[in-house]
Design a protein around this motif. Structure first.
Motif, PDB file in Angstrom:
ATOM      1  N   CYS A 192       0.814  -1.215   0.000  1.00 30.04           N
ATOM      2  CA  CYS A 192       0.000   0.000   0.000  1.00 30.04           C
ATOM      3  C   CYS A 192       0.849   1.267   0.000  1.00 30.04           C
ATOM      4  CB  CYS A 192      -0.958   0.000   1.189  1.00 30.04           C
ATOM      5  SG  CYS A 192      -0.135  -0.118   2.803  1.00 30.04           S
ATOM      6  N   HIS A 193       2.145   1.132   0.311  1.00 27.00           N
ATOM      7  CA  HIS A 193       3.036   2.291   0.327  1.00 27.00           C
ATOM      8  C   HIS A 193       3.804   2.466  -0.978  1.00 27.00           C
ATOM      9  CE1 HIS A 193       3.177   1.864   4.988  1.00 27.00           C
ATOM     10  NE2 HIS A 193       2.091   2.490   4.589  1.00 27.00           N
ATOM     11  N   VAL A 194       3.875   1.411  -1.791  1.00 28.04           N
ATOM     12  CA  VAL A 194       4.699   1.508  -3.005  1.00 28.04           C
ATOM     13  C   VAL A 194       3.959   1.160  -4.297  1.00 28.04           C
ATOM     14  CG1 VAL A 194       6.877   1.139  -1.803  1.00 28.04           C
ATOM     15  CG2 VAL A 194       5.628  -0.830  -2.685  1.00 28.04           C
ATOM     16  N   MET A 195       2.802   0.568  -4.192  1.00 29.57           N
ATOM     17  CA  MET A 195       2.024   0.234  -5.390  1.00 29.57           C
ATOM     18  C   MET A 195       0.845   1.189  -5.468  1.00 29.57           C
ATOM     19  SD  MET A 195       2.058  -3.952  -5.332  1.00 29.57           S
ATOM     20  CE  MET A 195       1.228  -4.077  -6.922  1.00 29.57           C
ATOM     21  N   GLY A 196       0.813   2.011  -6.481  1.00 29.44           N
ATOM     22  CA  GLY A 196      -0.218   3.027  -6.606  1.00 29.44           C
ATOM     23  C   GLY A 196      -1.633   2.498  -6.679  1.00 29.44           C
ATOM     24  N   ASP A 197      -1.799   1.264  -7.162  1.00 27.74           N
ATOM     25  CA  ASP A 197      -3.142   0.704  -7.300  1.00 27.74           C
ATOM     26  C   ASP A 197      -3.585  -0.085  -6.073  1.00 27.74           C
ATOM     27  OD1 ASP A 197      -1.221  -1.229  -7.809  1.00 27.74           O
ATOM     28  OD2 ASP A 197      -2.417  -2.267  -9.330  1.00 27.74           O
ATOM     29  N   VAL A 198      -2.781  -0.090  -5.012  1.00 29.75           N
ATOM     30  CA  VAL A 198      -3.117  -0.818  -3.786  1.00 29.75           C
ATOM     31  C   VAL A 198      -3.359   0.191  -2.667  1.00 29.75           C
ATOM     32  CG1 VAL A 198      -2.314  -2.465  -2.052  1.00 29.75           C
ATOM     33  CG2 VAL A 198      -1.792  -2.845  -4.470  1.00 29.75           C
ATOM     34  N   VAL A 199      -4.542   0.119  -2.105  1.00 28.50           N
ATOM     35  CA  VAL A 199      -4.912   1.000  -0.994  1.00 28.50           C
ATOM     36  C   VAL A 199      -5.163   0.138   0.228  1.00 28.50           C
ATOM     37  CG1 VAL A 199      -6.603   2.673  -0.161  1.00 28.50           C
ATOM     38  CG2 VAL A 199      -5.941   2.673  -2.574  1.00 28.50           C
ATOM     39  N   ALA A 200      -4.542   0.489   1.341  1.00 24.76           N
ATOM     40  CA  ALA A 200      -4.755  -0.254   2.584  1.00 24.76           C
ATOM     41  C   ALA A 200      -6.149   0.030   3.111  1.00 24.76           C
ATOM     42  CB  ALA A 200      -3.712   0.128   3.619  1.00 24.76           C
ATOM     43  N   THR A 201      -6.838  -1.035   3.486  1.00 24.35           N
ATOM     44  CA  THR A 201      -8.169  -0.904   4.057  1.00 24.35           C
ATOM     45  C   THR A 201      -8.094  -0.804   5.577  1.00 24.35           C
ATOM     46  OG1 THR A 201      -8.960  -2.252   2.228  1.00 24.35           O
ATOM     47  CG2 THR A 201     -10.480  -1.946   4.036  1.00 24.35           C
ATOM     48  N   VAL A 202      -6.954  -1.190   6.138  1.00 23.29           N
ATOM     49  CA  VAL A 202      -6.697  -1.070   7.575  1.00 23.29           C
ATOM     50  C   VAL A 202      -5.396  -0.302   7.751  1.00 23.29           C
ATOM     51  CG1 VAL A 202      -7.917  -3.189   8.223  1.00 23.29           C
ATOM     52  CG2 VAL A 202      -5.482  -3.297   7.666  1.00 23.29           C
ATOM     53  N   GLN A 203      -5.205   0.231   8.922  1.00 18.02           N
ATOM     54  CA  GLN A 203      -3.972   0.946   9.228  1.00 18.02           C
ATOM     55  C   GLN A 203      -2.892  -0.072   9.603  1.00 18.02           C
ATOM     56  OE1 GLN A 203      -3.395   4.235   8.929  1.00 18.02           O
ATOM     57  NE2 GLN A 203      -1.283   3.884   9.510  1.00 18.02           N
ATOM     58  N   PRO A 204      -1.793  -0.132   8.835  1.00 19.80           N
ATOM     59  CA  PRO A 204      -0.717  -1.066   9.192  1.00 19.80           C
ATOM     60  C   PRO A 204      -0.088  -0.684  10.533  1.00 19.80           C
ATOM     61  CG  PRO A 204      -0.322  -0.072   7.019  1.00 19.80           C
ATOM     62  CD  PRO A 204      -1.499   0.617   7.621  1.00 19.80           C
ATOM     63  N   HIS A 205       0.399  -1.696  11.248  1.00 18.25           N
ATOM     64  CA  HIS A 205       1.011  -1.454  12.553  1.00 18.25           C
ATOM     65  C   HIS A 205       2.377  -0.791  12.452  1.00 18.25           C
ATOM     66  CE1 HIS A 205      -1.796  -4.869  13.675  1.00 18.25           C
ATOM     67  NE2 HIS A 205      -2.216  -3.848  14.351  1.00 18.25           N
ATOM     68  N   ASP A 206       3.050  -0.986  11.312  1.00 23.68           N
ATOM     69  CA  ASP A 206       4.363  -0.389  11.093  1.00 23.68           C
ATOM     70  C   ASP A 206       4.556  -0.215   9.593  1.00 23.68           C
ATOM     71  OD1 ASP A 206       5.346  -2.923  10.046  1.00 23.68           O
ATOM     72  OD2 ASP A 206       5.486  -3.582  12.123  1.00 23.68           O
ATOM     73  N   LYS A 207       5.753   0.203   9.165  1.00 26.19           N
ATOM     74  CA  LYS A 207       5.913   0.507   7.744  1.00 26.19           C
ATOM     75  C   LYS A 207       6.473  -0.630   6.901  1.00 26.19           C
ATOM     76  CE  LYS A 207      10.245   3.011   8.444  1.00 26.19           C
ATOM     77  NZ  LYS A 207      10.945   4.246   8.175  1.00 26.19           N
ATOM     78  N   PHE A 208       6.914  -1.720   7.520  1.00 28.38           N
ATOM     79  CA  PHE A 208       7.499  -2.820   6.762  1.00 28.38           C
ATOM     80  C   PHE A 208       6.581  -4.036   6.743  1.00 28.38           C
ATOM     81  CE2 PHE A 208      11.359  -0.586   8.472  1.00 28.38           C
ATOM     82  CZ  PHE A 208      11.627   0.102   7.305  1.00 28.38           C
TER      83      PHE A 208
END
Length: 172
Positions: A87-103
């Motif tokens: 969700c941070h590097v693929m423009g067509d992917v949107v996170a539906t939940v908030q990730p716990h960290d960045k990796f």
């Protein structure tokens, strides 16, 4: 080799994100993912230790041992490999939940779910098919929610299976 695996992961991610019926599967995936959050494992294990006799106590101890191994390895791998979430590097992917960290590598939800499924299968074998189906769905939900690649889930599941075996070898 890593580039080929990354390419396969990204292609699978794109296909999964484009599945029809998002209005149905995204809320379902969110609920399944939530069932794999951490606090429930300890509460269930304590309940089993209180009500399940010697088997419940060893289930709790094996779980504590497995998580004592898995958690530091998970953090070491995640913070050494530093694979960015889709969700941070693929423009067509949107996170539906908030990730716990960045990796993203490995998936902690998958590792924990496979520890839990492995221990349930060991101590209560009739629950094995249901436990592993649930653990697999937890992993899939993390991909569908846009926070992990399929390879992250596979790595997490492998880590969880290994940690569970180690925990069982120390306790059982």
């Amino acid at each position: 080799m890593w580039q080929k695996l990354d390419s396969l992961d990204r292609n699978a991610m794109t296909r999964l994100q484009q599945m029809p019926g998002q209005a149905v599967w995204k809320p379902t995936a969110r609920g399944i993912s939530l069932s794999g959050d951490g606090a429930g494992y300890l509460l269930f294990a304590i309940l089993m230790a209180e009500t399940g006799g010697a088997r419940g106590v060893t289930f709790l101890l094996a779980g504590l041992a497995a998580f004592a191994v898995e958690l530091p390895l998970y953090w070491l791998l995640k913070n050494s490999l530093k694979r960015c979430r889709p969700c941070h590097v693929m423009g067509d992917v949107v996170a539906t939940v908030q990730p716990h960290d960045k990796f993203s590598l490995p998936s902690g939800h998958s590792a924990a779910a496979f520890i839990f499924a492995s221990l349930l299968a060991w101590y209560w074998p009739p629950l094995a098919p249901l436990a592993f189906a649930w653990a697999s769905l937890v992993g899939l939900s993390r991909v569908l929610l846009g926070v992990h690649y399929p390879g992250d889930v596979l790595a997490g599941a492998t880590l969880g299976l290994w940690a569970a075996q180690l925990g069982l070898s120390w306790v059982a």
